[in-house]
Design an enzyme around this catalytic site. Structure first.
Site, PDB file in Angstrom:
ATOM      1  N   GLU A  85       0.802  -1.219   0.000  1.00 45.35           N
ATOM      2  CA  GLU A  85       0.000   0.000   0.000  1.00 45.35           C
ATOM      3  C   GLU A  85       0.838   1.274   0.000  1.00 45.35           C
ATOM      4  O   GLU A  85       0.284   2.367  -0.028  1.00 45.35           O
ATOM      5  CB  GLU A  85      -0.924  -0.017   1.218  1.00 45.35           C
ATOM      6  CG  GLU A  85      -1.922  -1.160   1.173  1.00 45.35           C
ATOM      7  CD  GLU A  85      -2.798  -1.215   2.410  1.00 45.35           C
ATOM      8  OE1 GLU A  85      -2.712  -0.299   3.255  1.00 45.35           O
ATOM      9  OE2 GLU A  85      -3.572  -2.171   2.529  1.00 45.35           O
ATOM     10  N   THR A  86       2.166   1.145   0.039  1.00 41.83           N
ATOM     11  CA  THR A  86       3.016   2.340   0.099  1.00 41.83           C
ATOM     12  C   THR A  86       3.930   2.408  -1.118  1.00 41.83           C
ATOM     13  O   THR A  86       3.987   1.486  -1.927  1.00 41.83           O
ATOM     14  CB  THR A  86       3.886   2.322   1.373  1.00 41.83           C
ATOM     15  OG1 THR A  86       4.838   1.259   1.254  1.00 41.83           O
ATOM     16  CG2 THR A  86       3.044   2.125   2.622  1.00 41.83           C
ATOM     17  N   HIS A  88       7.056   2.171  -1.026  1.00 45.03           N
ATOM     18  CA  HIS A  88       8.249   1.360  -0.770  1.00 45.03           C
ATOM     19  C   HIS A  88       8.509   0.387  -1.924  1.00 45.03           C
ATOM     20  O   HIS A  88       9.658   0.203  -2.336  1.00 45.03           O
ATOM     21  CB  HIS A  88       8.076   0.604   0.556  1.00 45.03           C
ATOM     22  CG  HIS A  88       9.251  -0.203   0.951  1.00 45.03           C
ATOM     23  ND1 HIS A  88      10.414   0.367   1.407  1.00 45.03           N
ATOM     24  CD2 HIS A  88       9.460  -1.540   0.956  1.00 45.03           C
ATOM     25  CE1 HIS A  88      11.283  -0.584   1.681  1.00 45.03           C
ATOM     26  NE2 HIS A  88      10.728  -1.752   1.419  1.00 45.03           N
TER      27      HIS A  88
END
EC number: 2.5.1.78
Length: 157
Positions: A85-86, A88
């Site tokens: 969800e990020t 990253h």
């Protein structure tokens, strides 16, 4: 006309496999596929060196260091980065891919890129022995082909 093809390698080779532990449900399958392909090509177990690293970000450095040891002829880098969800995911994908490309282009031996970068775990599993084949196996086969081509190129002298 001279034609250089990726024929079966005609000399004994030693292969390094650097595999990320992160997402090991996927990476263990990639590793098994690579090892199986190498054994089927006649590479003995003692000529296969497996090095485990924590994740995809560690692959480039350890792959480069392994390539500089002089004890192996080629390296397969295996990992799995699954989107979360990020942001990253984006940075890990970019940096591991760039680092492995640099290791391949500037290092002394071929480096095969076997890092899956997928939107979800199902996609990763499909590419690690599922309906999408096994990318670890494909990387091992590609490495042997590149080693053959490089051997033939060196014989042109």
């Amino acid at each position: 006309m001279t034609e250089i093809l990726g024929l079966p390698i005609t000399r004994p080779v030693k292969v390094g496999i650097v595999v990320a532990d992160f997402n090991d449900l996927v990476t263990t399958r990639l590793l098994a596929g690579a090892q199986q392909a190498l054994r089927q090509a006649g590479i003995p177990e003692e000529n296969i060196l497996v090095v485990q690293v924590p994740g995809a970000m560690e692959l480039p450095r350890v792959t480069r260091r392994l390539s500089e040891t002089g004890v192996i002829d080629g390296v397969i880098a295996l990992g799995a980065v699954v989107q979360g969800e990020t942001d990253h995911y984006t940075y890990v994908c970019q940096q591991s891919a760039a680092g492995l490309a640099q290791a391949s282009l500037t290092g002394p031996i071929p480096v095969m890129f076997g890092v899956l970068m997928t939107a979800n775990m199902d996609q990763a599993l499909n590419r690690a022995g599922g309906k999408g084949g096994n990318k670890g196996r494909e990387c091992a086969q590609a490495l042997l082909q590149v080693l053959s081509v490089e051997q033939q190129l060196s014989e042109l002298r």
